[in-house]
Design an enzyme around this catalytic site. Structure first.
Site, short mmCIF file in Angstrom:
data_model
loop_
_atom_site.label_atom_id
_atom_site.label_comp_id
_atom_site.label_asym_id
_atom_site.label_seq_id
_atom_site.Cartn_x
_atom_site.Cartn_y
_atom_site.Cartn_z
N HIS A 131 0.86 -1.01 -0.03
CA HIS A 131 0.19 0.04 0.24
C HIS A 131 0.73 1.15 0.04
O HIS A 131 1.03 2.05 0.98
CB HIS A 131 -1.00 -0.05 1.26
N GLN A 134 -0.31 5.05 0.69
CA GLN A 134 -0.43 5.41 2.26
C GLN A 134 1.00 5.74 2.93
O GLN A 134 0.92 6.60 3.90
CB GLN A 134 -1.04 4.01 3.23
N CYS A 259 -3.29 3.49 9.27
CA CYS A 259 -3.82 4.04 8.04
C CYS A 259 -5.42 4.18 8.04
O CYS A 259 -5.65 5.12 6.84
CB CYS A 259 -3.53 2.92 7.05
N ARG A 287 -3.25 12.11 2.93
CA ARG A 287 -3.26 11.29 1.43
C ARG A 287 -3.46 12.48 0.38
O ARG A 287 -2.98 12.00 -0.70
CB ARG A 287 -4.27 10.29 1.74
N1 NVA Z 1 -4.55 -3.60 5.44
C1 NVA Z 1 -5.59 -3.16 5.15
C2 NVA Z 1 -5.48 -1.80 4.78
C3 NVA Z 1 -6.65 -0.72 4.61
C4 NVA Z 1 -6.30 0.57 4.07
C5 NVA Z 1 -6.48 -3.82 4.25
O1 NVA Z 1 -5.61 -4.14 3.35
O2 NVA Z 1 -7.60 -3.94 4.02
N1 CP Z 2 -5.99 4.07 4.34
C1 CP Z 2 -6.81 3.65 3.19
O1 CP Z 2 -6.33 3.32 2.27
O2 CP Z 2 -8.11 3.94 3.45
P1 CP Z 2 -9.51 3.64 2.34
O3 CP Z 2 -9.43 2.07 2.37
O4 CP Z 2 -10.42 4.09 3.19
O5 CP Z 2 -8.98 4.11 0.98
#
Ligand code: NVA
Ligand code: CP
Length: 300
Positions: A131, A134, A259, A287
């Site tokens: 990710h 983030q 996050c 973000r």
């Molecule tokens: N680890 C989490 C992050 C969400 C922003 C997911 O992948 O659902």
């Molecule tokens: N932290 C993040 O990516 O949030 P969302 O899943 O809301 O985009």
């Protein structure tokens, strides 16, 4: 020059990431001052979301508008991708019509396939493995509040997931020490850990990983796509909650990041999430600013 993509923090050099964060801070100041900044006038970003999102969707869509361009939201159900059109073909067609593609999906390989079949920049808006967007916001937040990060120690508490992997990449690019505490069976990718030149240490105790750390970071126990594991994970992650007792092990001026979305009472207590050391709302807002800097870097 060949097209640049942002599938991982490692796609950018350390100097590029520092410059990008400096620019994000500048773009944020411009927005707060009411100064128009529209370098992407006429440009279009296609956003493919195969998973839910609040922050990523709103920040990319608002960011493109503020930069003078336009963002297009594409859900699999509303495009032929959801009816089985190959992702390669979708990438070739979409990339012939717009100036950038952002995708949030499951297997990281899908992001790579899109990039391999795209003539325009592709941004990873979250995969099961990484990710990176983030981390731009997290690093911007740290730089705004504390300055350079290379002498800091960061503690990652919880799942060795996509966020944890991106923290490992951030340690590699920004040079900070990263202590990771995960329950048995939930460790991050060991090849990635091994590639981090000794900057990453793995602990089985959250207390040990947090001791004297300057930044404490966690994430949900069950990520998107793992909902059916939630009950088992609640048991397995016993002892990996960020609470006031754990925060007391960290440096006195340690910060807390997440996050979001957060599950209060699971991976973090409400008093930590809403407490004086938590910077999660600034982190979330960043973000927008960090990704505007990214969009300018890739699409200008
Ligand atoms: N680890 C989490 C992050 C969400 C922003 C997911 O992948 O659902
Ligand atoms: N932290 C993040 O990516 O949030 P969302 O899943 O809301 O985009």
């Amino acid at each position: 020059m060949s097209t640049r993509h942002f599938l991982s923090l490692l796609d950018f050099s350390s100097d590029e990431l520092h410059a990008l964060i400096d620019h994000a801070i500048d773009v944020k100041k411009k927005l707060k001052a009411g100064t128009q900044h529209m370098p992407l006038s006429g440009k279009v970003l296609a956003m493919i979301f195969e998973k839910s999102s609040t922050r990523t969707r709103v920040s990319f869509e608002a960011g493109m508008s503020q930069l003078g361009g336009h963002a297009m939201f594409l859900s699999p159900q509303s495009i032929q991708l959801g009816r089985g059109e190959p992702i390669e073909d979708s990438a070739r067609v979409i990339s012939s019509m717009v100036d950038g593609i952002m995708i949030r999906t499951y297997e990281h390989e899908r992001v790579e396939i899109i990039a391999d079949n795209s003539r325009i920049p592709v941004i990873n808006g979250l995969s099961d493995y990484l990710h990176p967007c983030q981390l731009l916001a997290d690093m911007q937040t740290w730089f705004e509040l504390r300055g350079e990060i290379k002498d800091a120690t960061v503690a990652w508490i919880g799942d060795g997931n996509n966020m944890c992997h991106s923290y490992i990449n951030a340690a590699i690019r920004f040079g900070f020490k990263l202590n990771i505490a995960c329950p048995q069976g939930y460790l991050p990718d060991d090849n990635l850990v091994a590639s981090a030149n000794g900057l990453v240490k793995i602990f089985d105790s959250a207390e040990q990983a947090t001791t004297a750390a300057d930044l404490i970071v966690t994430d949900v126990f069950a990520s998107m796509g793992q909902e059916q594991e939630q009950q088992q994970r609640l048991l397995d992650f016993d002892g990996f909650q960020v609470n006031q007792t754990l925060m007391a092990k960290a440096s006195n001026d340690a910060l807390f990041m997440h996050c979001l979305p957060a599950h209060r009472g699971e991976e973090v207590t409400t008093d930590v999430l809403e407490g004086a050391q938590s910077v999660v709302w600034q982190e979330a807002e960043n973000r927008l600013h960090a990704q505007k800097a990214l969009l300018e870097f890739l699409m200008r």
